[in-house]
Motif scaffolding. Structure first.
Motif, PDB file in Angstrom:
ATOM      1  N   THR A   1      -0.032   7.191  -0.730  1.00 47.58           N
ATOM      2  CA  THR A   1      -0.104   5.816  -0.236  1.00 47.58           C
ATOM      3  C   THR A   1       1.287   5.187  -0.191  1.00 47.58           C
ATOM      4  O   THR A   1       1.649   4.528   0.788  1.00 47.58           O
ATOM      5  CB  THR A   1      -1.056   4.981  -1.110  1.00 47.58           C
ATOM      6  OG1 THR A   1      -2.348   5.610  -1.087  1.00 47.58           O
ATOM      7  CG2 THR A   1      -1.184   3.563  -0.595  1.00 47.58           C
ATOM      8  N   LEU A   2       2.073   5.402  -1.228  1.00 50.58           N
ATOM      9  CA  LEU A   2       3.434   4.849  -1.258  1.00 50.58           C
ATOM     10  C   LEU A   2       4.342   5.508  -0.223  1.00 50.58           C
ATOM     11  O   LEU A   2       5.305   4.893   0.233  1.00 50.58           O
ATOM     12  CB  LEU A   2       4.029   4.980  -2.653  1.00 50.58           C
ATOM     13  CG  LEU A   2       3.390   4.094  -3.717  1.00 50.58           C
ATOM     14  CD1 LEU A   2       3.966   4.406  -5.103  1.00 50.58           C
ATOM     15  CD2 LEU A   2       3.593   2.622  -3.380  1.00 50.58           C
ATOM     16  N   SER A   3       4.034   6.735   0.171  1.00 53.32           N
ATOM     17  CA  SER A   3       4.865   7.412   1.171  1.00 53.32           C
ATOM     18  C   SER A   3       4.814   6.703   2.523  1.00 53.32           C
ATOM     19  O   SER A   3       5.709   6.873   3.351  1.00 53.32           O
ATOM     20  CB  SER A   3       4.457   8.873   1.319  1.00 53.32           C
ATOM     21  OG  SER A   3       3.218   8.974   1.995  1.00 53.32           O
ATOM     22  N   ALA A   4       3.794   5.892   2.737  1.00 55.02           N
ATOM     23  CA  ALA A   4       3.702   5.138   3.990  1.00 55.02           C
ATOM     24  C   ALA A   4       4.864   4.163   4.144  1.00 55.02           C
ATOM     25  O   ALA A   4       5.204   3.784   5.266  1.00 55.02           O
ATOM     26  CB  ALA A   4       2.373   4.397   4.070  1.00 55.02           C
ATOM     27  N   THR A   5       5.495   3.785   3.045  1.00 57.95           N
ATOM     28  CA  THR A   5       6.652   2.881   3.132  1.00 57.95           C
ATOM     29  C   THR A   5       7.847   3.552   3.799  1.00 57.95           C
ATOM     30  O   THR A   5       8.782   2.872   4.209  1.00 57.95           O
ATOM     31  CB  THR A   5       7.066   2.371   1.742  1.00 57.95           C
ATOM     32  OG1 THR A   5       7.447   3.486   0.930  1.00 57.95           O
ATOM     33  CG2 THR A   5       5.934   1.607   1.079  1.00 57.95           C
ATOM     34  N   LEU A   6       7.820   4.872   3.917  1.00 64.17           N
ATOM     35  CA  LEU A   6       8.920   5.608   4.551  1.00 64.17           C
ATOM     36  C   LEU A   6       8.795   5.656   6.069  1.00 64.17           C
ATOM     37  O   LEU A   6       9.706   6.139   6.742  1.00 64.17           O
ATOM     38  CB  LEU A   6       8.985   7.036   3.997  1.00 64.17           C
ATOM     39  CG  LEU A   6       9.204   7.154   2.491  1.00 64.17           C
ATOM     40  CD1 LEU A   6       9.111   8.606   2.053  1.00 64.17           C
ATOM     41  CD2 LEU A   6      10.526   6.542   2.083  1.00 64.17           C
ATOM     42  N   LEU A   7       7.686   5.172   6.609  1.00 62.17           N
ATOM     43  CA  LEU A   7       7.506   5.182   8.059  1.00 62.17           C
ATOM     44  C   LEU A   7       8.482   4.215   8.727  1.00 62.17           C
ATOM     45  O   LEU A   7       8.820   3.172   8.163  1.00 62.17           O
ATOM     46  CB  LEU A   7       6.060   4.793   8.417  1.00 62.17           C
ATOM     47  CG  LEU A   7       4.991   5.800   8.029  1.00 62.17           C
ATOM     48  CD1 LEU A   7       3.607   5.199   8.238  1.00 62.17           C
ATOM     49  CD2 LEU A   7       5.140   7.081   8.810  1.00 62.17           C
TER      50      LEU A   7
END
Length: 170
Positions: free
Chosen positions: A144-150
């Protein structure tokens, strides 16, 4: 999962089969949504929406309610991934020059086939140390936090080769 939730083996078919329909539906929706909203918006929205469904996994309780939670989470995840993946593959091909296409496809395949087993190994080790549910929660939070890398602001523009509109799309 079936043993942990005390479900019969027949639930395995439901738990894996029904969510696949979401992936098929998502792949059918991808060109329609891309034409309507544009590739960048579809990539960002469905890139973000792929991950939070995994947060439902640790909440799965025993028996049928747990199966329903797993099926709902997997169906939503696969629907979002079914939209995201073909749009991203098309985008990736359109922004890569032909002379680099084989390298990009090879690098993508190698990196995904390398990272996935490493994550499984880490997850298995962590599950042995702290338990399955906490490990699933940690993995879900990380995804879920990896979405901040988009790239929320901009992507290089590329026209997506989409089929012409049909009567079903209108």
């Amino acid at each position: 999962i079936l043993d942990m939730l005390k479900l019969p083996a027949s639930a395995y078919g439901l738990a894996l089969g029904v969510p696949c329909l979401g992936g098929i539906a998502g792949s059918q929706l991808a060109p329609v949504l891309t034409r309507k909203f544009g590739a960048h918006r579809v990539l960002i929205v469905f890139g973000v929406l792929r991950a939070p469904w995994m947060l439902l996994y640790p909440l799965a309780t025993h028996k049928i309610s747990g199966l329903v939670i797993l099926m709902a989470a997997d169906t939503a995840l696969l629907t979002c991934a079914g939209v995201f993946n073909p749009v991203f593959a098309t985008y990736r091909m359109n922004v890569t020059t032909d002379s680099y296409m084989a390298r990009v496809v090879s690098a993508w395949g190698i990196s995904s086939k390398t990272v996935q087993p490493i994550c499984v190994l880490i997850g298995g080790g962590l599950a042995a140390l702290i338990g399955v549910r906490p490990t699933i929660l940690i993995g879900a939070l990380a995804c879920t936090l990896s979405a901040t890398l988009l790239p929320f602001r901009t992507l290089p523009t590329a026209e997506l080769d989409l089929p012409e509109k049909t009567a079903d799309d209108r």
